[in-house]
Design a protein around this motif. Sequence first.
Motif, PDB file in Angstrom:
ATOM      1  N   VAL A 144      25.516  20.488  11.109  1.00 51.13           N
ATOM      2  CA  VAL A 144      25.213  19.543  12.187  1.00 51.13           C
ATOM      3  C   VAL A 144      26.488  19.366  12.999  1.00 51.13           C
ATOM      4  O   VAL A 144      27.469  18.798  12.522  1.00 51.13           O
ATOM      5  N   GLU A 145      26.475  19.869  14.214  1.00 55.86           N
ATOM      6  CA  GLU A 145      27.668  19.832  15.050  1.00 55.86           C
ATOM      7  C   GLU A 145      27.496  18.823  16.185  1.00 55.86           C
ATOM      8  O   GLU A 145      26.546  18.910  16.966  1.00 55.86           O
ATOM      9  N   TYR A 146      28.440  17.866  16.242  1.00 51.74           N
ATOM     10  CA  TYR A 146      28.461  16.894  17.335  1.00 51.74           C
ATOM     11  C   TYR A 146      29.481  17.343  18.376  1.00 51.74           C
ATOM     12  O   TYR A 146      30.623  17.686  18.048  1.00 51.74           O
ATOM     13  N   THR A 147      29.070  17.338  19.624  1.00 51.55           N
ATOM     14  CA  THR A 147      29.971  17.628  20.736  1.00 51.55           C
ATOM     15  C   THR A 147      30.057  16.398  21.627  1.00 51.55           C
ATOM     16  O   THR A 147      29.048  15.961  22.197  1.00 51.55           O
ATOM     17  N   PHE A 148      31.231  15.820  21.716  1.00 56.25           N
ATOM     18  CA  PHE A 148      31.485  14.639  22.539  1.00 56.25           C
ATOM     19  C   PHE A 148      32.148  15.113  23.827  1.00 56.25           C
ATOM     20  O   PHE A 148      33.197  15.768  23.791  1.00 56.25           O
ATOM     21  N   GLU A 149      31.569  14.765  24.956  1.00 61.13           N
ATOM     22  CA  GLU A 149      32.108  15.246  26.229  1.00 61.13           C
ATOM     23  C   GLU A 149      32.531  14.065  27.101  1.00 61.13           C
ATOM     24  O   GLU A 149      31.726  13.165  27.380  1.00 61.13           O
ATOM     25  N   ASN A 150      33.784  14.099  27.498  1.00 63.04           N
ATOM     26  CA  ASN A 150      34.346  13.091  28.390  1.00 63.04           C
ATOM     27  C   ASN A 150      34.227  13.598  29.827  1.00 63.04           C
ATOM     28  O   ASN A 150      34.896  14.557  30.213  1.00 63.04           O
ATOM     29  N   HIS A 151      33.369  12.956  30.614  1.00 59.09           N
ATOM     30  CA  HIS A 151      33.156  13.386  32.002  1.00 59.09           C
ATOM     31  C   HIS A 151      34.113  12.693  32.965  1.00 59.09           C
ATOM     32  O   HIS A 151      34.108  13.001  34.162  1.00 59.09           O
ATOM     33  N   GLY A 152      34.930  11.757  32.432  1.00 61.60           N
ATOM     34  CA  GLY A 152      35.810  10.976  33.289  1.00 61.60           C
ATOM     35  C   GLY A 152      37.189  11.590  33.470  1.00 61.60           C
ATOM     36  O   GLY A 152      37.496  12.676  32.961  1.00 61.60           O
ATOM     37  N   THR A 153      38.035  10.859  34.160  1.00 62.51           N
ATOM     38  CA  THR A 153      39.384  11.354  34.467  1.00 62.51           C
ATOM     39  C   THR A 153      40.446  10.692  33.596  1.00 62.51           C
ATOM     40  O   THR A 153      41.639  10.943  33.776  1.00 62.51           O
ATOM     41  N   SER A 154      40.021   9.864  32.650  1.00 62.64           N
ATOM     42  CA  SER A 154      40.946   9.213  31.715  1.00 62.64           C
ATOM     43  C   SER A 154      40.564   9.583  30.289  1.00 62.64           C
ATOM     44  O   SER A 154      39.394   9.843  29.995  1.00 62.64           O
ATOM     45  N   PRO A 155      41.541   9.610  29.385  1.00 64.17           N
ATOM     46  CA  PRO A 155      41.217   9.902  27.979  1.00 64.17           C
ATOM     47  C   PRO A 155      40.284   8.831  27.410  1.00 64.17           C
ATOM     48  O   PRO A 155      40.276   7.686  27.863  1.00 64.17           O
ATOM     49  N   GLN A 156      39.519   9.238  26.418  1.00 65.92           N
ATOM     50  CA  GLN A 156      38.660   8.289  25.716  1.00 65.92           C
ATOM     51  C   GLN A 156      38.999   8.321  24.233  1.00 65.92           C
ATOM     52  O   GLN A 156      39.122   9.396  23.633  1.00 65.92           O
ATOM     53  N   THR A 157      39.137   7.143  23.644  1.00 59.48           N
ATOM     54  CA  THR A 157      39.383   7.019  22.213  1.00 59.48           C
ATOM     55  C   THR A 157      38.220   6.255  21.598  1.00 59.48           C
ATOM     56  O   THR A 157      37.825   5.192  22.104  1.00 59.48           O
ATOM     57  N   LEU A 158      37.679   6.800  20.538  1.00 58.04           N
ATOM     58  CA  LEU A 158      36.548   6.139  19.901  1.00 58.04           C
ATOM     59  C   LEU A 158      36.561   6.423  18.411  1.00 58.04           C
ATOM     60  O   LEU A 158      37.293   7.296  17.924  1.00 58.04           O
ATOM     61  N   GLU A 159      35.751   5.665  17.725  1.00 56.26           N
ATOM     62  CA  GLU A 159      35.586   5.839  16.279  1.00 56.26           C
ATOM     63  C   GLU A 159      34.158   6.302  16.023  1.00 56.26           C
ATOM     64  O   GLU A 159      33.203   5.711  16.537  1.00 56.26           O
ATOM     65  N   PHE A 160      34.004   7.379  15.270  1.00 56.37           N
ATOM     66  CA  PHE A 160      32.686   7.941  14.986  1.00 56.37           C
ATOM     67  C   PHE A 160      32.386   7.802  13.503  1.00 56.37           C
ATOM     68  O   PHE A 160      33.197   8.195  12.659  1.00 56.37           O
ATOM     69  N   GLU A 161      31.232   7.240  13.203  1.00 51.97           N
ATOM     70  CA  GLU A 161      30.830   7.034  11.815  1.00 51.97           C
ATOM     71  C   GLU A 161      29.542   7.805  11.525  1.00 51.97           C
ATOM     72  O   GLU A 161      28.531   7.631  12.206  1.00 51.97           O
ATOM     73  N   PHE A 162      29.625   8.655  10.526  1.00 52.44           N
ATOM     74  CA  PHE A 162      28.482   9.447  10.079  1.00 52.44           C
ATOM     75  C   PHE A 162      28.085   8.957   8.688  1.00 52.44           C
ATOM     76  O   PHE A 162      28.920   8.898   7.782  1.00 52.44           O
ATOM     77  N   THR A 163      26.811   8.615   8.518  1.00 55.22           N
ATOM     78  CA  THR A 163      26.330   8.105   7.240  1.00 55.22           C
ATOM     79  C   THR A 163      25.212   8.982   6.709  1.00 55.22           C
ATOM     80  O   THR A 163      24.185   9.170   7.381  1.00 55.22           O
ATOM     81  N   GLY A 164      25.438   9.548   5.535  1.00 63.41           N
ATOM     82  CA  GLY A 164      24.409  10.339   4.866  1.00 63.41           C
ATOM     83  C   GLY A 164      23.587   9.469   3.947  1.00 63.41           C
ATOM     84  O   GLY A 164      24.122   8.694   3.156  1.00 63.41           O
ATOM     85  N   HIS A 165      22.268   9.607   4.042  1.00 60.24           N
ATOM     86  CA  HIS A 165      21.342   8.811   3.227  1.00 60.24           C
ATOM     87  C   HIS A 165      20.709   9.740   2.194  1.00 60.24           C
ATOM     88  O   HIS A 165      19.730  10.438   2.474  1.00 60.24           O
ATOM     89  N   SER A 166      21.294   9.767   1.008  1.00 59.41           N
ATOM     90  CA  SER A 166      20.816  10.684  -0.026  1.00 59.41           C
ATOM     91  C   SER A 166      19.456  10.224  -0.558  1.00 59.41           C
ATOM     92  O   SER A 166      19.132   9.035  -0.541  1.00 59.41           O
ATOM     93  N   ASP A 167      18.684  11.178  -1.010  1.00 65.96           N
ATOM     94  CA  ASP A 167      17.425  10.877  -1.711  1.00 65.96           C
ATOM     95  C   ASP A 167      17.096  12.068  -2.597  1.00 65.96           C
ATOM     96  O   ASP A 167      16.145  12.806  -2.357  1.00 65.96           O
ATOM     97  N   LEU A 168      17.948  12.274  -3.593  1.00 67.45           N
ATOM     98  CA  LEU A 168      17.751  13.381  -4.526  1.00 67.45           C
ATOM     99  C   LEU A 168      16.534  13.070  -5.392  1.00 67.45           C
ATOM    100  O   LEU A 168      16.571  12.203  -6.260  1.00 67.45           O
TER     101      LEU A 168
END
Length: 802
Positions: A144-168
Amino acid sequence: MKSILKTLMLGSIVVASIQANAQKASLLDLTKNSESITGKKSYLNTPYVTAGDRLYMVGHQNGQFPDLGWHVTGEMGGIWDHPIKLMDGFSAKIQANGISHCLAQATSFVNFPYGNKHIYQDILPNLSVQRFQFVPDKTEAVVVEYTFENHGTSPQTLEFEFTGHSDLRPVWLGERNNMIDAEDKATWQNASQSWVVKDQKNPWYVQFGANISAKSHHQNISDCQFKSQGLVTKASLIYNIVIAPKSKFILPIVIAGSYQSEGAVTKTFGNIQKNASVLLQQKIKRYESIAKQSALTVPDKKLEQAFRWVKYNTDWLVRDVPAVGRGMSAGMPDYPWWFGTDAEYTLKGLVATVKKDLVYDAVEVLNKLSEKENGNGRIVHEVSSNGVVFNPGNVNETPQFASMIWEIYQWTGDKSFLQKYYPTIKKGLDWLLKENDKDKNLLPDGFGMMEIHGLNSEMIDVAVYTQKAFADAAQIAKLVGDTEQALQYERNASQIKHQINTDFWVPESQSFADFIGTREQTLHLIDDAIVRADTLQKPWAVAELKQLKSNVEALPVGTKKGFALHHNWVVNTPMEMGIADPEKAKLALVNARKYTNPFGAFVTGIDRDESSNSEEAPATFVRKSFTYTGAVMTLPTGVAAIGENNYGNPDGALWYLNKMTKTFSYVLPGAIYEVSPDYGMMCQAWNLYSYATPIIKQFFGVQPQAGLKLIVIQPQMPSTWNNAKIENVQIGDNSLSVSYQKVSSVLKVDFNQTKSSWRIKVQYPKGKFTSWKLNGKTIKPESSDEFDFIWISGLKNKVEVL
């Protein structure tokens, strides 16, 4: 001071990692030259599948993972590594400027043959996110590949949280072979920066993480309103992301599984992280080869596209569980395991569109499971992916197995294949009559394709498929040297054919009967059908059924005969198999057209509604609840098309195919639903039968006899197709391409094959054409009672008829 320096150093490492990541090419870059189809916004809240033969993922086109399915209630979505489930799914969110934004509603969904993409627009000002995913071939993992694209003229800083929900948890019917679910427990693996989750009482594992270090990780914190049921857990990964102006940041996450050991899941996880790009390129290339095999070019580009994607859809449904076998599952999301009937239809289309390896694997798993469960030639109906049999077999499946084997042999010419499965066929036909034919009239009793309560006497589809089985088994018996048995099979086939055209024919209905039954049984079935028709508000059907009831009540007690009661689609099987008398067939085919709507043929004709009089398909047709009552389905539509072709009406066949094609991409882009247009399974294996048989075997007329290195070809094109081509049709060790052109009243057909030693017999109905040319030279055809024909050989030939 040292701690401050250490923090600064770690920060610089993270930034360096981020910058390095930002320079890498994404997996999405590899998809730029691939065909794709974008879905409708009105269907974003419906399922998709990211397919693989070992593992697959099912969610909604909007990017969420809601409860789906009924086999295991609400659990048929998520990530499956049969015979276990790995995860209910995952959620993701972005935090910037102290505000969280869940990636919970994609604005667009794009399907590729080998993967799919969700697009999230306007998550933050000047920020868009794309989520691309694919399952590498023969691998227990999804990327699963996430691509974050900044369309603006200034840098962007963010926090990304990925949560896996197991159900073995175990697959459907797991409790029958002691697969008992237990609580999931997650453990952080610092070395690989990943979570490993284990079922506490079973060697079932799922591992997930990215190729960069996480800022932090935690467990069981509620997020994005993701709901799970069962003995589950959830674990999160948090990443700091800095995106330069007008730039992209790529974050690939690998989710791997194993139902055997932690060592296996760890090995898979590491391998996919290192080789995802190469594995995607390999999968793209393989799907390009699927497109090139039996490649169709016709004037109707929507149908051409649908045929190509139905081949892809079929590949999505390959199920490989090493402990059980590899073969065709029936449909997604609720039928991801093996069925007798579904395989027997599907493989007849598959053998004309792929190389034989998958076909042989699919036959082997069906035969092995049937032998283990029954041991008497009876073919199983439904088997879960853990090998547990749910239904040991409906009556129609055993004769259909014999005809499937014969059809495959015709395309492969592999006599050892016949010899391998002839014992199963012989036992099965013996079981068919000894155990299911109480009155010894060669018409077995029992359920066929129609699963209507009480409809289990002498069924039309069981009779038809039994007749065809004996006719095909006679040919097989001759080839393997069982001459006496071949003669008996021929006698049986002849007698049953006569009974179908006499006892099953209902003149007043201009149709074959749904069944042969007693007066008393029929009255019960009529009463049930009246309730059904009345509940569905079908006054015309109620009136017809009441009149039929009056007629049946007038019959002497104990009368047994054929009745056209439900107008079920199976009344078209005598035409599908080409055993109906021509005059009866033409009447029955005209009658069958009444029981259709804009999308195809009704499963049960008395469910016909007011849309039957329309050819226009509505823009949306969302079914409020899941039911097969009132259903129009692709298999009945394909069977009707095949019947039209068998009796010389390719325009009628195309009429049905066009109806079915209206459902292509209707809901899931690139797929055709099981029930037309938009419910049931989101893709269904037997759709390939409904396309490949009318197109390859009938429009182009490709009828191989590979055991003789002979291909009989009898083109019968729809009148609107002046140009048509099928390329790279694999027949034995030969590959055939046929190009058709109609210019005024002249038909020109080019034949190209890769083996010059093979003969081609080109035939048309006797007397249809008076002038024949082969490679520009006039030639006189030979004749039989039915056909005029010529023989050709060599690699390239052109035949013209006028």
